[in-house]
Design a protein around this motif. Structure first.
Motif, mmCIF file in Angstrom:
data_model
loop_
_atom_site.group_PDB
_atom_site.id
_atom_site.type_symbol
_atom_site.label_atom_id
_atom_site.label_comp_id
_atom_site.label_asym_id
_atom_site.label_seq_id
_atom_site.Cartn_x
_atom_site.Cartn_y
_atom_site.Cartn_z
ATOM 1 N N ILE A 32 17.294 21.977 22.985
ATOM 2 C CA ILE A 32 16.359 22.209 21.889
ATOM 3 C C ILE A 32 15.516 20.973 21.650
ATOM 4 N N PHE A 33 14.220 21.112 21.779
ATOM 5 C CA PHE A 33 13.319 20.011 21.467
ATOM 6 C C PHE A 33 12.821 20.191 20.042
ATOM 7 N N GLY A 34 13.008 19.168 19.223
ATOM 8 C CA GLY A 34 12.591 19.334 17.836
ATOM 9 C C GLY A 34 12.217 18.021 17.170
ATOM 10 N N PHE A 35 11.659 18.156 15.988
ATOM 11 C CA PHE A 35 11.247 16.999 15.189
ATOM 12 C C PHE A 35 12.128 16.909 13.947
ATOM 13 N N TYR A 36 12.557 15.688 13.625
ATOM 14 C CA TYR A 36 13.440 15.470 12.481
ATOM 15 C C TYR A 36 12.904 14.316 11.630
ATOM 16 N N VAL A 37 13.153 14.389 10.318
ATOM 17 C CA VAL A 37 12.796 13.272 9.430
ATOM 18 C C VAL A 37 14.033 12.910 8.600
ATOM 19 N N PRO A 38 14.039 11.742 7.944
ATOM 20 C CA PRO A 38 15.163 11.397 7.068
ATOM 21 C C PRO A 38 15.362 12.464 5.998
ATOM 22 N N LYS A 39 16.621 12.713 5.600
ATOM 23 C CA LYS A 39 16.924 13.900 4.794
ATOM 24 C C LYS A 39 16.284 13.902 3.412
ATOM 25 N N ASP A 40 16.021 12.710 2.845
ATOM 26 C CA ASP A 40 15.454 12.683 1.495
ATOM 27 C C ASP A 40 13.930 12.728 1.463
ATOM 28 N N THR A 41 13.320 13.007 2.601
ATOM 29 C CA THR A 41 11.864 13.103 2.627
ATOM 30 C C THR A 41 11.420 14.259 1.716
ATOM 31 N N PRO A 42 10.411 14.002 0.840
ATOM 32 C CA PRO A 42 9.949 15.075 -0.067
ATOM 33 C C PRO A 42 9.563 16.334 0.705
ATOM 34 N N GLN A 43 9.922 17.501 0.150
ATOM 35 C CA GLN A 43 9.681 18.756 0.847
ATOM 36 C C GLN A 43 8.196 18.950 1.153
ATOM 37 N N GLU A 44 7.310 18.470 0.244
ATOM 38 C CA GLU A 44 5.867 18.665 0.490
ATOM 39 C C GLU A 44 5.444 17.911 1.741
ATOM 40 N N VAL A 45 6.031 16.708 1.936
ATOM 41 C CA VAL A 45 5.709 15.927 3.132
ATOM 42 C C VAL A 45 6.217 16.656 4.365
ATOM 43 N N GLN A 46 7.443 17.183 4.257
ATOM 44 C CA GLN A 46 8.003 17.925 5.391
ATOM 45 C C GLN A 46 7.130 19.128 5.724
ATOM 46 N N ASP A 47 6.624 19.787 4.685
ATOM 47 C CA ASP A 47 5.763 20.951 4.906
ATOM 48 C C ASP A 47 4.492 20.545 5.652
ATOM 49 N N GLU A 48 3.939 19.392 5.262
ATOM 50 C CA GLU A 48 2.715 18.925 5.910
ATOM 51 C C GLU A 48 2.985 18.587 7.381
ATOM 52 N N ILE A 49 4.124 17.932 7.623
ATOM 53 C CA ILE A 49 4.467 17.603 9.011
ATOM 54 C C ILE A 49 4.627 18.886 9.824
ATOM 55 N N PHE A 50 5.293 19.865 9.207
ATOM 56 C CA PHE A 50 5.466 21.155 9.883
ATOM 57 C C PHE A 50 4.103 21.757 10.230
ATOM 58 N N ALA A 51 3.225 21.770 9.241
ATOM 59 C CA ALA A 51 1.905 22.390 9.428
ATOM 60 C C ALA A 51 1.128 21.650 10.513
ATOM 61 N N ALA A 52 1.192 20.317 10.478
ATOM 62 C CA ALA A 52 0.439 19.522 11.447
ATOM 63 C C ALA A 52 0.954 19.759 12.858
ATOM 64 N N LEU A 53 2.283 19.771 12.994
ATOM 65 C CA LEU A 53 2.868 19.985 14.320
ATOM 66 C C LEU A 53 2.566 21.389 14.820
ATOM 67 N N VAL A 89 12.770 19.563 11.042
ATOM 68 C CA VAL A 89 11.515 20.049 10.485
ATOM 69 C C VAL A 89 10.868 21.102 11.374
ATOM 70 N N TYR A 90 10.648 20.726 12.614
ATOM 71 C CA TYR A 90 9.878 21.635 13.456
ATOM 72 C C TYR A 90 10.520 21.754 14.820
ATOM 73 N N MET A 91 10.661 22.958 15.304
ATOM 74 C CA MET A 91 11.253 23.171 16.616
ATOM 75 C C MET A 91 10.152 23.432 17.626
ATOM 76 N N LEU A 92 10.034 22.505 18.571
ATOM 77 C CA LEU A 92 9.007 22.641 19.597
ATOM 78 C C LEU A 92 9.325 23.814 20.506
ATOM 79 N N GLY A 93 10.570 23.941 20.852
ATOM 80 C CA GLY A 93 10.942 25.054 21.711
ATOM 81 C C GLY A 93 12.312 24.848 22.292
ATOM 82 N N ARG A 94 12.650 25.778 23.154
ATOM 83 C CA ARG A 94 13.980 25.804 23.710
ATOM 84 C C ARG A 94 13.853 25.906 25.224
#
Lengths: 151, 511, 315
Positions: C243-264, C112-117
């Motif tokens: 690579i430091f990053g955040f991951y969620v289970p693959k079937d997570t709804p895209q809208e939820v993933q978008d929110e997690i991305f935005a929040a992070l 979902v979100y890449m904190l950095g490298r």
């Protein structure tokens, strides 16, 4: 002539068997490599080999010494009940959560001796269960299911 | 010298701030309690309380963690003495003579002397930390793989002499311990060894599950039907009864001094630490002590290892702070706290952040003092625990063991590991094999292999590299002497037993 | 009390998620390493900001084991409702290739979100006769298998970095693995090995003269080490970092993933946090979710190439 089969002899034989078994297993499964470039098998083979040799030493010692009086009896009852209680905990915990499985474990293990009537066993188990829940989930704040699906 | 005093004053100023003092007390208090409970070791205690440290000042955070750290070490010995169940793996040595003392009705004295010895050892360790950090850090660089290997050989040979009876049995236990330590993925290739496809074993058998099984569960099984428990002895709870006799005091000084020295040395070497120090101290006392009572409640067997253990706990901060090398998982967490708070451990930490370094060092001392003050009144309380009949106690011990392991790993597979280790431990006990040397073999085994193979790798398979430096030569030489002497002693006692038996049987035949 | 209520809430409320009211319950950030590690510290750093934004309890849970695989599997098998988020370093990617037997598939997770490298640099022992990477590479080519490079462990990012460098530059070295970067660095300081790939964090030892920094595996020079060139400057196309990053289970709804991305993104893309991360050698270039996924895929290819060339051996 008494039997040469003493506890010390049994120990020595067990150690030899263990050493040889690990040695064969390690040799069969892991690359030995060379001293220049040691593989994962090298150290286990060396250690288990030495263990087998030490076992032979113990065997000679035990045979030389002769039999000592057998003082400790194998405590079958607590052995089976205590280990059984732990096994029951391990099986029930994922299904029921902490409280029921601790309760069961205490009840079963307390049959190792006959000092308590059933009523008191239940009381003891209840107290121990409360201690477990209060200490681990409340005071230490570990996140574990207390009663699966409910708490 | 004056600079050290100045620094000590600076440190005391930091340590005595009420805020830091409060956290120091909290840490020591929680540590002691959690240490006494079997199954909850220092690592669990620190991990559980770790999140608190995010909300406090860096010094207070470190003081809290350090307090928990040596509080648990101390508390671990308490349950080892009272119940013969080491509260933490590193207090396994305290069982050897501490518990026999308790069985003789001297539990209060054993606990009191543990407190004194731990304060003494801690203080020596702190003095080492204050005065010699840079020197010790520099000498740690002298220890390469060959030197570590030699040192570990020495430690293991020494450990195999601590059990009563045949030295060969001790060696066998050490070797079994090493083999158990090899379970898991190989450092050099990642090959999974002896895991039999069990994921729980990929990172090896966990030390806490092993120690709790082999000591805790074994002890419970053994004691349920064995009425000769410590609780049966009469315990005088007066303050006077707690005090050691003049003879015991005299017998304790030298072990404490030697123990502190041994502890300071091993603590400063990353990766070895308190456990090996306690074993070395016990082995030393057994060798030099002029008493036949080792294993039957010798005070030297309690005070020496306890001061070694605590001295090592203090000097373990030297490599952590000055080299950034955490010697143990606990130290790794403390290192993590430093880094989170923007403190970069390394050669410059003492120079760049003197208030932090000295504040920490002095608060260690304040913490040790608190441990002393807090625990002397508690001795009576702990001894009262022994009055609880064992048939009410053992289900609770079992619960603590199982829950402690479960919460440490958050995985019920580890409970099965406890079960198997318990069965194995009881078998060993039945066969008359002592488990204490096994634990040291288990801890040192993987490190020993790592250094063994690295020495070969770096030197193109040349075995002479193992004796390439004076340090290695001394360690290996002393090991060889200990081995020959130990085997000789075993042989001599066997010979005497055989002769005695012969004379008995010949007398019998005459009758 | 709060804890109990939170736990009750977590257990009782198990309903289907709707993206607009995500998160409806406690969110857990699973860190597959012990408390106190670098990854753990990053997770705890952002925890308050997430809690504030979502108005829900956010918990950091440590699930160490099997080289970060225990925690990764935990999240891969969790309900795909965004309540269990994995925050992890390189292990989740490298173990996919290096530990094929583990019942875990990286495809079960959605990056979902890449904190950095992180960035790596080549450090050498203080008395090493050469200072220039070109000379070192030339020497290593003439003496295959003689350059002794340490690492913090088999399959750990410094090991992979060294193998990648050797692959790009075309030499062979003798790999000496340790357990953790600190002990391996100590042997570099003591001169028992020649060098190693290390994080920027060892800059203190460069300043104190205990080690030499040779070259940086980053796009640009680092402000703390202005005199140390990058490999690229020296003509070696080698950039690498964990690579430091955040991951969620693959079937997570895209809208939820978008929110997690935005929040992070809101929690991390602030100047102070970035400054702190940059100081620790992290490249915090902002990347979209698609870019992050691309980077993960590229890393996997790179690793597979190393395996194909026999430089890395899967277990």
């Amino acid at each position: 002539m008494r039997s040469i089969w003493s506890k010390d002899v049994a120990t020595a034989v067990l150690i030899i068997v263990l050493g040889v078994a690990v040695l064969l297993y390690a040799q069969g499964h892991y690359k030995f490599g060379s001293f220049r470039s040691p593989g994962p098998g090298l150290f286990p083979v060396l250690v288990s080999g030495v263990l087998a040799v030490v076992g032979v030493g113990l065997l000679i010692q035990a045979l030389m010494q002769g039999t000592a009086p057998e003082d400790v009896r194998f405590a079958w009852r607590p052995f089976i009940l205590i280990l059984g209680a732990i096994a029951v905990f391990a099986v029930t915990y994922p299904v029921t959560g902490v409280a029921p499985s601790v309760f069961l474990m205490v009840i079963i293990s307390s049959y190792s001796d006959n000092k308590l009537p059933l009523k008191n066993k239940v009381l003891l188990a209840s107290i121990v269960t409360v201690i477990a829940v209060v200490l681990f989930t409340m005071i230490l704040g570990v996140r574990l299911p207390v009663i699966a699906g409910v708490w | 010298m004056s600079t050290i005093l100045d620094n000590a004053m600076l440190g005391l100023g930091v340590a005595f701030q009420p805020y830091n003092l409060a956290f120091c007390f909290l840490g020591v208090f929680l540590g002691t309690i959690l240490g006494v409970i079997p199954g909850i070791g220092v690592l669990v205690s620190i991990s559980l309380l770790f999140p608190i440290t995010f909300h406090v000042e860096p010094v207070a955070a470190l003081v809290l963690l350090a307090g928990i750290y040596y509080g648990t070490t101390y508390g671990g010995s308490t349950s080892a003495i009272l119940l013969n169940v080491p509260g933490t793996p590193s207090s396994a040595v305290a069982c050897l003579d501490g518990h026999p003392m308790a069985q003789k009705g001297r539990a209060a004295t054993a606990l009191f002397m543990t407190t004194v010895a731990s304060f003494f050892g801690g203080s020596v360790g702190i003095i080492m930390l204050m005065g010699f950090s840079p020197v010790i850090a520099a000498s740690a660089v002298q220890f390469g793989s060959a030197e570590y290997f030699a040192l570990m050989v020495l430690g293991l040979i020494a450990a195999s002499t601590i059990a009563s009876g045949s030295m060969l049995k001790g060696i066998a236990m050490v070797l079994i311990g090493i083999l158990m330590g090899l379970v898991g993925s190989d450092v050099y290739t990642g090959t999974l060894r002896f895991t039999f496809g069990q994921m729980a074993l990929f990172e090896g058998i966990s030390i806490i599950a092993l120690a709790m099984g082999i000591f805790g569960v074994t002890e419970v099984i053994h004691s349920v039907l064995n009425i000769k428990k410590a609780g049966e002895a009469n315990h005088d709870l007066s303050f006077r009864a707690m005090l050691p006799t003049r003879q015991e005091m005299r017998d304790s000084w030298m072990p404490m001094i030697r123990g502190s020295m041994i502890g300071s040395f091993f603590g400063a070497l990353p990766g070895t630490g308190g456990l090996i120090a306690a074993y070395m101290s016990y082995a030393t006392e057994k060798r030099v002590g002029k008493t036949e009572t080792f294993g039957k409640g010798a005070i030297q067997g309690v005070t020496g290892p306890e001061s070694a253990n605590n001295a090592a706990d203090q000097t373990a901060f030297i490599p952590t702070l000055t080299l950034g090398i955490p010697g143990s998982p606990t130290m790794a967490i403390i290192l993590g706290v430093l880094i989170i708070h923007g403190i970069e451990p390394g050669p410059m930490v003492v120079v760049n952040q003197p208030d932090l370094f000295w504040g920490l060092v002095m608060s260690f001392w304040v913490g040790n003092l608190m441990l002393l003050i807090l625990n002397i009144p508690m001795v009576g309380l702990w001894v009262r625990l022994l009055r609880i009949p064992f048939h009410l106690m053992y289900p609770a011990i079992l619960m603590f063991i199982v829950m402690g392991v479960l919460t440490t790993y958050n995985d019920e597979i580890q409970v099965w590991v406890v079960l198997i280790c318990g069965a194995f431990g009881y078998l060993l006990r039945y066969l008359g094999m002592q488990a204490a040397p096994l634990i040291l073999g288990f801890v040192l085994g993987p490190m020993m292999e790592e250094h063994f193979r690295r020495t070969l790798l770096l030197n193109g398979g040349d075995f002479t590299a193992f004796a390439g430096s004076a340090i290695s030569q001394v360690c290996l030489g002393v090991s060889a002497l200990l081995l020959v002497y130990g085997l000789f002693v075993t042989y001599r006692t066997r010979l005497r037993t055989v002769q005695a038996q012969r004379s008995v049987s010949s007398r019998n035949s005459q009758v | 009390m709060k804890k109990i209520v939170a736990a009750l809430a977590a257990c009782l409320v198990a309903s289907a998620v709707q993206a607009e009211d995500y998160p409806a319950e406690t969110v857990t950030i699973v860190v597959p390493y012990s408390a106190g590690g670098v990854t753990d510290s990053y997770a705890r750093m952002i925890q308050p900001a997430l809690q504030e934004r979502w108005g829900q309890t956010v918990i950091v849970e440590n699930k160490p084991g099997s080289g970060s695989m225990v925690g990764a599997m935990d999240v891969a098998r969790a309900d795909p409702d965004g309540t269990r988020i994995l925050m992890t370093a390189y292990g989740v990617i490298s173990n996919e290739v290096l530990m094929p037997d583990i019942p875990f598939d990286l495809a079960d997770l959605s990056p979902v979100y890449m904190l950095g490298r992180g960035s790596n640099m080549l450090i050498m022992r203080p008395d090493y006769p050469m200072d220039d990477i070109t000379d070192i590479v030339a020497w290593a080519k003439e003496h295959p298998g003689e350059l002794k490079l340490a690492s913090s462990g088999v399959g750990a990012s410094p090991h992979i970095a060294a193998e990648l460098l050797a692959n790009v530059a075309g030499f062979d070295f003798l790999h000496i693995p340790y357990q953790g970067s600190a002990p391996s660095r100590l042997d570099v300081i003591a001169g028992r090995v020649d060098g190693m790939m290390d994080g920027i964090s060892s800059v203190a030892y460069v300043e104190s003269g205990d080690i030499k920094a040779i070259a940086l595996a980053a796009e640009e020079r680092h402000p703390s080490l202005p005199d140390v060139p990058t490999f690229k400057e020296k003509g070696i196309d080698f950039v690498f970092g964990t690579i430091f990053g955040f991951y969620v289970p693959k079937d997570t709804p895209q809208e939820v993933q978008d929110e997690i991305f935005a929040a992070l993104d809101a929690a991390l893309h602030v100047p102070e946090t970035e400054a702190l991360l940059n100081k620790q050698g992290m490249d915090t270039t902002r990347r979209t979710q698609a870019e992050f996924q691309e980077i993960v895929a590229k890393e996997l290819d790179q690793l597979k190439e190393l395996v194909a060339k026999g430089r890395l051996t899967p277990q």
